[in-house]
Design a protein around this motif. Sequence first.
Motif, PDB file in Angstrom:
ATOM      1  N   MET A  73      -9.332   1.760 -62.873  1.00 19.46           N
ATOM      2  CA  MET A  73      -9.698   2.999 -63.538  1.00 19.46           C
ATOM      3  C   MET A  73      -8.958   3.084 -64.877  1.00 19.46           C
ATOM      4  O   MET A  73      -7.731   3.041 -64.926  1.00 19.46           O
ATOM      5  N   PRO A  74      -9.691   3.185 -65.973  1.00 24.90           N
ATOM      6  CA  PRO A  74      -9.023   3.303 -67.276  1.00 24.90           C
ATOM      7  C   PRO A  74      -8.397   4.690 -67.424  1.00 24.90           C
ATOM      8  O   PRO A  74      -8.700   5.613 -66.650  1.00 24.90           O
ATOM      9  N   GLU A  75      -7.553   4.831 -68.398  1.00 18.70           N
ATOM     10  CA  GLU A  75      -6.955   6.134 -68.665  1.00 18.70           C
ATOM     11  C   GLU A  75      -8.029   7.064 -69.245  1.00 18.70           C
ATOM     12  O   GLU A  75      -8.786   6.671 -70.133  1.00 18.70           O
ATOM     13  N   ILE A  76      -8.103   8.269 -68.721  1.00 18.70           N
ATOM     14  CA  ILE A  76      -9.101   9.241 -69.170  1.00 18.70           C
ATOM     15  C   ILE A  76      -8.397  10.445 -69.776  1.00 18.70           C
ATOM     16  O   ILE A  76      -7.542  11.066 -69.133  1.00 18.70           O
ATOM     17  N   GLU A  77      -8.763  10.769 -70.998  1.00 21.61           N
ATOM     18  CA  GLU A  77      -8.160  11.915 -71.672  1.00 21.61           C
ATOM     19  C   GLU A  77      -8.858  13.206 -71.262  1.00 21.61           C
ATOM     20  O   GLU A  77     -10.086  13.310 -71.326  1.00 21.61           O
ATOM     21  N   TYR A  85     -14.109  24.017 -64.564  1.00 16.89           N
ATOM     22  CA  TYR A  85     -14.586  22.729 -65.065  1.00 16.89           C
ATOM     23  C   TYR A  85     -13.476  21.918 -65.726  1.00 16.89           C
ATOM     24  O   TYR A  85     -12.406  22.439 -66.063  1.00 16.89           O
ATOM     25  N   ILE A  86     -13.766  20.625 -65.885  1.00 14.90           N
ATOM     26  CA  ILE A  86     -12.907  19.700 -66.629  1.00 14.90           C
ATOM     27  C   ILE A  86     -13.755  19.112 -67.742  1.00 14.90           C
ATOM     28  O   ILE A  86     -14.905  18.726 -67.514  1.00 14.90           O
ATOM     29  N   VAL A  87     -13.208  19.040 -68.946  1.00 13.81           N
ATOM     30  CA  VAL A  87     -13.881  18.373 -70.060  1.00 13.81           C
ATOM     31  C   VAL A  87     -13.058  17.142 -70.408  1.00 13.81           C
ATOM     32  O   VAL A  87     -11.848  17.242 -70.642  1.00 13.81           O
ATOM     33  N   ILE A  88     -13.703  15.985 -70.406  1.00 15.10           N
ATOM     34  CA  ILE A  88     -12.990  14.738 -70.665  1.00 15.10           C
ATOM     35  C   ILE A  88     -13.603  13.986 -71.844  1.00 15.10           C
ATOM     36  O   ILE A  88     -14.706  14.283 -72.288  1.00 15.10           O
ATOM     37  N   ASP A  89     -12.846  13.016 -72.321  1.00 19.51           N
ATOM     38  CA  ASP A  89     -13.335  12.055 -73.310  1.00 19.51           C
ATOM     39  C   ASP A  89     -13.539  10.748 -72.546  1.00 19.51           C
ATOM     40  O   ASP A  89     -12.579  10.028 -72.259  1.00 19.51           O
ATOM     41  N   LYS A  90     -14.776  10.462 -72.171  1.00 24.58           N
ATOM     42  CA  LYS A  90     -15.068   9.271 -71.366  1.00 24.58           C
ATOM     43  C   LYS A  90     -14.908   7.999 -72.198  1.00 24.58           C
ATOM     44  O   LYS A  90     -15.504   7.880 -73.267  1.00 24.58           O
TER      45      LYS A  90
END
Length: 309
Positions: A73-77, A85-90
């Motif tokens: 699993m890569p690091e997810i910001e 909710y969660i907002v991420i930078d995929k």
Amino acid sequence: MNHTIPEQSEPTRLDMYLTHTYPEFSRTFWQKKIKNNLVAVDGKNVTKHFEVGPGMRIDIAEKEPEEKKKSEMPEIEILTETDDYIVIDKPPGLLTHPNEHHPDEAAVSTWAKNHSPQVGEVGDNPELRPGIVHRLDRDVSGVMIIAKTPEFFEHLKLQFQNRTVQKQYFALAHGLDFEDVTDLAFRLQRNKKTGKMSALPESSSEGKEAKTAIEVETRYTSSTMLKILPKTGRTHQIRAHLFAKGNPIVGDKLYTSKNFITKLDEQLGRIFLHAYTITFANLEGSTKTYTALLPPKLKSFLETLKIKN
């Protein structure tokens, strides 16, 4: 283990028949066994789509294949997180959720469930796609929303259905033949042989409506930086639309042709498509906009290009 299909059974797909006959196992479980040649029909390995019927013998191997090493699993910001909710930078290269071809690979949905266990109970299919309302293609990076509660999932799902969610992407496309502002309206239909989305004329009675607004940001010597505002959310819409126009996205290995593969594609090593912003309404009715900045790799790549005079 072997099984003979009863004479009164109706013809149906192999994976669907197994799921119905052995409900203690999921359809994904059976699809994986079929794909790994652990299910045979009348002595032959077949696909999940194979139609089975009365009198056919199904042999199921008990031994599972050696487990493949799961992708890391890569690091997810995390751009923001609320109770809803969660907002991420995929990052690029990460699946939105596992699928039949990649059941064990790292995915946003897996990360979300580990990060916030309550996500595991959210969604239309929480076993496969917990918290997932929308998706980004594997090699596309950028902003994504994950629902943490059933209430917000339905709230956001309705906004997508009503097309009130606003998304903005950045893409670098081959070629220079763009008006400052362009609207693309090719209808899209999945090609049964290739699995890709085929573009059809707007006047066609086939396919589904798909609309994409495009604005030119920067013109380089052989490519154009675009701001893209999809008005509908079809699978591969941006990629298929630009390919149909004759300007595939730099680095796109699926929607391209040998005529467009250049040093730009080889140097970049990924598709130049990034989900930059997303705007939606929260449960209180307030408008929220979140931004995922252009990744350093894409930003530095642009710095190597020469702007057209």
